[in-house]
Design an enzyme around this catalytic site. Structure first.
Site, PDB file in Angstrom:
ATOM      1  N   GLN A 145      -6.653 -13.384   4.037  1.00  0.00           N
ATOM      2  CA  GLN A 145      -8.259 -13.049   3.699  1.00  0.00           C
ATOM      3  C   GLN A 145      -8.403 -13.894   2.586  1.00  0.00           C
ATOM      4  OE1 GLN A 145      -8.917  -8.684   3.738  1.00  0.00           O
ATOM      5  NE2 GLN A 145      -6.865  -8.303   3.857  1.00  0.00           N
ATOM      6  N   LYS A 191      12.093  -2.951 -17.166  1.00  0.00           N
ATOM      7  CA  LYS A 191      11.025  -2.190 -16.383  1.00  0.00           C
ATOM      8  C   LYS A 191      11.591  -1.046 -15.560  1.00  0.00           C
ATOM      9  CE  LYS A 191      10.769  -5.345 -12.307  1.00  0.00           C
ATOM     10  NZ  LYS A 191      11.489  -4.241 -11.497  1.00  0.00           N
ATOM     11  N   VAL A 245      13.560 -11.156  -6.560  1.00  0.00           N
ATOM     12  CA  VAL A 245      14.074 -10.176  -5.680  1.00  0.00           C
ATOM     13  C   VAL A 245      13.349  -8.893  -5.926  1.00  0.00           C
ATOM     14  CG1 VAL A 245      16.058 -11.573  -4.912  1.00  0.00           C
ATOM     15  CG2 VAL A 245      16.365  -9.721  -6.549  1.00  0.00           C
ATOM     16  N   LYS A 261       9.228  -0.573 -10.106  1.00  0.00           N
ATOM     17  CA  LYS A 261       9.333  -1.505  -9.160  1.00  0.00           C
ATOM     18  C   LYS A 261       8.332  -2.782  -9.820  1.00  0.00           C
ATOM     19  CE  LYS A 261      12.172   0.583  -6.751  1.00  0.00           C
ATOM     20  NZ  LYS A 261      13.662   0.286  -6.764  1.00  0.00           N
ATOM     21  N   ASP A 266      14.210  -9.647 -11.434  1.00  0.00           N
ATOM     22  CA  ASP A 266      15.282  -8.818 -11.111  1.00  0.00           C
ATOM     23  C   ASP A 266      16.173  -9.567 -10.469  1.00  0.00           C
ATOM     24  OD1 ASP A 266      13.398  -7.064 -12.056  1.00  0.00           O
ATOM     25  OD2 ASP A 266      13.270  -5.743 -10.261  1.00  0.00           O
ATOM     26  N   CYS A 299       9.930  -5.336  -5.542  1.00  0.00           N
ATOM     27  CA  CYS A 299       9.578  -5.684  -7.098  1.00  0.00           C
ATOM     28  C   CYS A 299       8.662  -6.703  -7.114  1.00  0.00           C
ATOM     29  CB  CYS A 299      10.760  -5.717  -7.802  1.00  0.00           C
ATOM     30  SG  CYS A 299      11.572  -4.185  -7.954  1.00  0.00           S
ATOM     31  N   GLU A 351      15.112  -4.444 -13.660  1.00  0.00           N
ATOM     32  CA  GLU A 351      15.209  -3.093 -13.182  1.00  0.00           C
ATOM     33  C   GLU A 351      16.099  -2.383 -13.906  1.00  0.00           C
ATOM     34  OE1 GLU A 351      14.205  -2.541  -9.084  1.00  0.00           O
ATOM     35  OE2 GLU A 351      14.212  -0.157  -9.355  1.00  0.00           O
TER      36      GLU A 351
HETATM   37  N1  TIU Z   1      13.873  -5.478  -7.321  1.00  0.00           N
HETATM   38  C1  TIU Z   1      13.626  -4.657  -6.516  1.00  0.00           C
HETATM   39  O1  TIU Z   1      12.976  -5.287  -5.567  1.00  0.00           O
HETATM   40  N2  TIU Z   1      14.145  -3.572  -6.384  1.00  0.00           N
HETATM   41  C2  TIU Z   1      14.490  -2.506  -5.385  1.00  0.00           C
HETATM   42  O2  TIU Z   1      14.816  -1.426  -5.311  1.00  0.00           O
HETATM   43  N3  TIU Z   1      14.556  -3.587  -4.303  1.00  0.00           N
HETATM   44  C3  TIU Z   1      14.718  -2.941  -3.288  1.00  0.00           C
HETATM   45  O3  TIU Z   1      14.761  -3.823  -2.029  1.00  0.00           O
HETATM   46  N4  TIU Z   1      15.773  -2.059  -3.007  1.00  0.00           N
END
Ligand code: TIU
Length: 228
Positions: free
Chosen positions: A203, A130, A158, A133, A25, A163, A73
């Protein structure tokens, strides 16, 4: 077999099957003003610092002819793939599908939904659109990985705790050997990034490994020389 110096212990690179770089993303919606991240009230500049590292990893994978998987996303323009729970979550205004400064927020094909120019996918690279998330939810990612005989996934992108973490957990449950590249991932909240790194590798590597990009590159490049 080559290993990456990782936490909680060395991550073994496969000899028979394939390793892929997964870039989650890295789209304008999350990294630039006017997108979804900004609409949720986040400081988008937090995410921009990893771009050079992800670019370097991307270029290395390309030079080694190793597979790269990008995810975005996104939702269809009619929002039929966006459950009301997601659409209405929080008290964000604007929200998914509304007009932002880069087009409709989180809608496939809109300017803001494109991957940032520094990381634009090549024709031969896999791009997973996608609606969730996690990248395995309502996509054909698992089918693609099986077809390409990919067993080892190195994660970047990110946001770390949303995600990226969700996808790494989905992949781990499906039997993939997962490693998160610490300086190739970012969150709007640095403490969430750090916590995620620690919980994934706790763990004895319950979800997988974490490593710095230098360790990944040091392990990959000699292997390329050996293959050549
Ligand atoms: N790609 C992803 O992490 N989507 C989100 O909405 N992340 C947020 O941190 N909002």
């Amino acid at each position: 077999m080559t290993a990456i110096a990782a936490n909680p212990y060395d991550y073994q690179l496969p000899t028979e099957s394939k390793i892929a770089l997964v870039i989650i993303d890295m789209q304008r919606d999350f990294l630039e003003y006017g997108g979804f991240g900004d609409a949720l009230g986040n400081d988008v500049t937090q995410l921009q610092s990893i771009v050079p590292t992800v670019k370097k990893l991307l270029e290395t994978f390309r030079s080694l002819n190793l597979p790269v998987i990008h995810t975005i996303e996104a939702h269809s323009p009619d929002l039929s793939d966006c459950p009301p729970s997601k659409l209405n979550r929080g008290q964000g205004n604007p929200k998914i599908g509304d007009q932002g400064t880069m087009g409709r927020i989180l809608i496939v094909g809109e300017d803001g939904n494109n991957i940032i120019p520094e990381l634009t996918p090549l024709e031969n690279e896999i791009v997973i659109i996608k609606p969730g998330k996690g990248a395995f939810c309502r996509t054909n990612l698992e089918e693609i990985l099986q077809k390409e005989e990919i067993t080892h996934l190195l994660f970047t992108g990110v946001t770390t705790e949303v995600c990226v973490q969700t996808t790494m957990r989905e992949a781990n449950d499906r039997g993939y050997e997962c490693l998160l590249i610490e300086d190739g991932t970012a969150s709007y909240f640095p403490k969430f990034k750090q916590s995620t790194i620690e919980m994934l590798r706790a763990q004895g590597g319950i979800i997988g490994w974490t490593a710095n990009s230098d360790a990944v590159l040091a392990a990959l490049v000699p292997q390329a020389i050996a293959i050549a």
